[in-house]
Design an enzyme around this catalytic site. Structure first.
Site, mmCIF file in Angstrom:
data_model
loop_
_atom_site.group_PDB
_atom_site.id
_atom_site.type_symbol
_atom_site.label_atom_id
_atom_site.label_comp_id
_atom_site.label_asym_id
_atom_site.label_seq_id
_atom_site.Cartn_x
_atom_site.Cartn_y
_atom_site.Cartn_z
ATOM 1 N N ARG A 1 -8.389 -6.630 8.073
ATOM 2 C CA ARG A 1 -8.850 -5.161 8.243
ATOM 3 C C ARG A 1 -9.741 -5.202 9.452
ATOM 4 N NH1 ARG A 1 -7.686 -1.201 4.045
ATOM 5 N NH2 ARG A 1 -6.139 -2.354 2.637
ATOM 6 N N HIS B 1 -7.545 9.845 -3.231
ATOM 7 C CA HIS B 1 -7.402 8.834 -2.377
ATOM 8 C C HIS B 1 -6.628 9.463 -0.961
ATOM 9 C CE1 HIS B 1 -4.799 5.151 -1.429
ATOM 10 N NE2 HIS B 1 -5.860 4.956 -0.568
ATOM 11 N N ARG C 1 -6.677 -6.539 -2.803
ATOM 12 C CA ARG C 1 -7.338 -6.195 -4.308
ATOM 13 C C ARG C 1 -6.412 -6.740 -5.433
ATOM 14 N NH1 ARG C 1 -5.354 -1.043 -2.168
ATOM 15 N NH2 ARG C 1 -3.630 -0.989 -3.789
ATOM 16 N N TYR D 1 -13.556 -9.936 -1.112
ATOM 17 C CA TYR D 1 -13.082 -9.168 -0.055
ATOM 18 C C TYR D 1 -13.039 -7.720 -0.404
ATOM 19 C CZ TYR D 1 -9.024 -6.369 0.859
ATOM 20 O OH TYR D 1 -8.196 -5.402 1.468
ATOM 21 N N SER E 1 -1.536 2.854 0.149
ATOM 22 C CA SER E 1 -2.279 1.989 1.384
ATOM 23 C C SER E 1 -1.133 1.658 2.089
ATOM 24 C CB SER E 1 -2.925 0.841 0.605
ATOM 25 O OG SER E 1 -4.170 1.362 -0.355
ATOM 26 N N LYS F 1 -13.122 1.804 -3.656
ATOM 27 C CA LYS F 1 -12.306 2.171 -4.641
ATOM 28 C C LYS F 1 -13.006 2.212 -5.912
ATOM 29 C CE LYS F 1 -9.123 2.073 -1.553
ATOM 30 N NZ LYS F 1 -8.456 3.099 -0.727
ATOM 31 N N ASP G 1 -9.561 8.076 4.222
ATOM 32 C CA ASP G 1 -9.209 7.475 2.963
ATOM 33 C C ASP G 1 -9.352 7.990 1.758
ATOM 34 O OD1 ASP G 1 -7.864 5.015 1.841
ATOM 35 O OD2 ASP G 1 -10.069 4.287 1.455
ATOM 36 N N CYS H 1 0.759 3.044 4.647
ATOM 37 C CA CYS H 1 1.705 4.106 4.830
ATOM 38 C C CYS H 1 1.255 4.984 5.859
ATOM 39 C CB CYS H 1 2.096 4.915 3.393
ATOM 40 S SG CYS H 1 2.878 3.886 2.057
#
Length: 636
Positions: A419, A275, A96, A246, A297, A255, A322, A299
């Site tokens: 990913r 989120h 990001r 990406y 993110s 997002k 998510d 975690c």
């Protein structure tokens, strides 16, 4: 990388429809809703593609596009699995880009808070319409020259659900076309739901490399990192993304739409776009509760969403990993949630058969892997799979370097933000109601982050306002998903720091306002910390499947069982109220609240929140901070 023509059959070239002078190689442009045609015609005129391609989301389409990308070298088959592919991005396009992500409104402070003088606001970046126009005018005109403009109609949430929203994405990336098909519901049925001029979110994306390319293209991955910019227009419900191929920078349903734009829609309409994972837990008595949980993110959010319980009698099922859209039911007062996504876009490193076996089993077919390693027998590999991959196995890293496992510990196979992208329906524990258009009822909301010291394993909020405060002061070690490096503790309120599409102070107030409606059945709010360390930097809590023990306690508190004691920071578990059978746990250290630590922490929290939000920090949060200060001062 040259562009790819993807005709379904040669018959399309006998009677080609045109938009202006641009041929439509698939789909019927004239059959689209009039307001969609108008917008698309503007995008075609702006981007000047060589052709227009209207996606239908079908398997036939995916098969053809995948073959073309394999032929061209952007995808490689992972022959060890069914219909799985690997790709490697340009090393400059891997995460990001929050520093290049903007919210555009006429009034600056409808987008970002009134930060105190001297405080650098990190709760959103605003740009004026005039300034952004200058920036975009240097990027989008002619950006798809020599390429095909693809039109992707998609629904966030089940098509037709009253909780769902519709978007149309324009892109010049076939990787995006395939990934959006996994992550959203792409279907020609979308057009029927726009037939009467209904609102849709307009999403424009370009890799920013018109053909012929001015610079060499690395890894067959076109991108333009020097010019990358992601821009949100909350008022007209629009996203424009340039230069990056990406993940969340290009899969605009994720997002950009599902959090930043949807969050603003949610504020206007009286609901929440968060989120958060959504999971269900069924205890040995057969009682099921649905929980939503927010973590920054990387975690462990996906791990928790697909948790395998280590104690018998419990069943966990996944609704989403998510993002959660949640709305209080006007009749029953229940908070009902849907997962607006159709797939998982998970961080690969660290995922294995111990940490998250269900994620591994989900991505063994019909999946795309980005920036991971590849074994000599055409399988995937990343850091965390060492115990499952024999030493000496030859691996090709995401940068193309070949090495053998175990011979050089400094070698890394995968980017830290590598990913996997896979359909949610393949998850072995996907809930039968995961696509229920009415959503599932949420009984508890959990917030958490990586807090290596001072913060207990689990805290229950004293009430709704205190719970919103707990979410507002959420902190965690920074992660590889963002641009930041190093293990500094960063504020990430609500785990939404990069994702709120309007003034963050107004966002917190929006949460507080739900208490005003007496019809709303407010869920209990909790804070968890699986990551506390001892003096030897060892985790005090085993985490992973053993987190079911904490979730069990949370469910019992939802049922108002007397298993909690009041403390200065919230309600903590009574000793013996969490099942620790088979574990060697230092309960006192795990649940301790050191006065010096918490005294400094609450002062730092106030300084940070006041600096970031200034007068936009709700008075209720200031009051909660003062109450906590007073309570902590009473600690021994």
């Amino acid at each position: 990388m040259e562009d790819i023509s993807v005709p379904f059959s040669e018959v399309h070239y006998l009677t080609i429809e045109k938009v202006g002078n641009v041929p439509v190689t698939k789909g019927n442009f004239q059959s689209l809703p009039a307001h969609v045609q108008t917008w698309l015609a503007q995008m075609i005129q702006l981007c000047t593609p060589k052709a227009v391609y209207i996606s239908d989301g079908s398997q036939e389409e995916a098969t053809i596009v995948t073959k073309k990308l394999v032929d061209y070298g952007q995808l490689s088959p992972l022959k060890k699995y069914e219909n799985c592919y690997i790709c490697r991005t340009d090393p400059r396009d891997v995460a990001r880009v929050e520093s290049k992500t903007f919210i555009v409104t006429n009034d600056k402070h409808s987008s970002v808070p009134h930060s105190r003088e001297g405080a650098k606001c990190i709760l959103g970046l605003w740009m004026s319409p005039q300034d952004i126009s200058k920036e975009l005018d240097t990027r989008f005109p002619g950006c798809m020259t020599g390429r095909t403009l693809m039109v992707i109609p998609f629904s966030m949430g089940p098509v037709g659900s009253p909780l769902s929203k519709i978007g149309v994405q324009v892109t010049d990336s076939y990787y995006v076309l395939l990934s959006m098909r996994v992550m959203t519901r792409v279907s020609p049925d979308i057009w029927r739901h726009l037939a009467h001029g209904e609102e849709f979110v307009r999403c424009l994306h370009s890799v920013g490399v018109p053909l012929p390319a001015a610079q060499p293209i690395v890894n067959n991955w076109p991108c333009n990192p020097e010019k990358t910019m992601i821009v949100h227009f909350p008022d007209p419900r629009k996203v424009m993304s340039f230069g990056s191929g990406y993940g969340g920078n290009s899969l605009l349903g994720k997002k950009c739409f599902a959090l930043r734009i949807a969050g603003r829609i949610a504020k206007d309409e009286g609901w929440l776009a968060e989120h958060m994972l959504i999971m269900s837990i069924t205890n040995p008595k057969g009682e099921e509760k649905f929980i939503a949980a927010a973590f920054p993110s990387a975690c462990g959010k996906t791990n928790l969403a697909m948790l395998t319980p280590t104690i018998p009698g419990y069943t966990v099922q996944c609704v989403g990993d998510d993002i959660a859209w949640m709305r209080f039911d006007k009749k029953t007062g229940e908070l009902r949630a849907i997962n607006p996504e159709a797939g998982f876009f998970g961080v690969a490193p660290g995922t294995n058969m111990k940490t998250n076996p269900n994620a591994i089993l989900t991505c063994l077919k019909n999946s795309i892997f980005t920036n991971v390693g590849e074994t000599a027998d055409s399988g995937f590999y990343w850091e965390g799979l060492e115990d499952e991959t024999p030493a000496g196995t030859e691996v090709t890293s995401w940068t193309g370097e070949k090495y053998k496992l175990g011979e050089d510990k400094t070698k890394k196979s995968s980017h830290p933000n590598a990913r996997f992208c896979c359909p949610a329906r393949q998850c072995p524990i996907i809930h039968s109601r995961w696509e229920d258009p009415a959503g599932v009822p949420i009984s508890a909301i959990i917030f958490g982050g990586r807090r290596p010291e001072g913060v207990p394993l689990v805290i229950e909020s004293l009430n709704w306002k205190h719970g919103v405060f707990l979410a507002s002061q959420l902190k965690s070690e920074s992660t590889a998903a963002a641009e930041f490096t190093g293990k500094q503790i960063m504020h990430d309120p609500f785990a939404m720091r990069p994702f709120v599409g309007y003034n963050f102070g107004h966002y917190i107030q929006h949460w507080l306002d739900f208490e005003k409606d007496p019809n709303n059945k407010l869920p209990k709010i909790f804070h968890v910390n699986w990551f506390r360390l001892d003096e030897n930097n060892k985790f005090l809590w085993p985490g992973f499947g053993d987190n079911i023990r904490v979730l069990d306690w949370i469910i019992r508190r939802v049922n108002n069982e007397d298993v909690a004691d009041v403390s200065p920071v919230g309600l903590l578990p009574k000793k013996g109220s969490i099942n620790l059978d088979g574990l060697d746990i230092n309960w006192e250290k795990l649940l301790s609240i050191p006065k010096d630590y918490w005294t400094g922490d609450i002062e730092e929290t106030l300084t940070w929140l006041d600096g970031q939000l200034g007068d936009d920090l709700p008075q209720d949060i200031r009051a909660e901070i003062q109450k906590q200060k007073d309570r902590i001062s009473q600690l021994n």
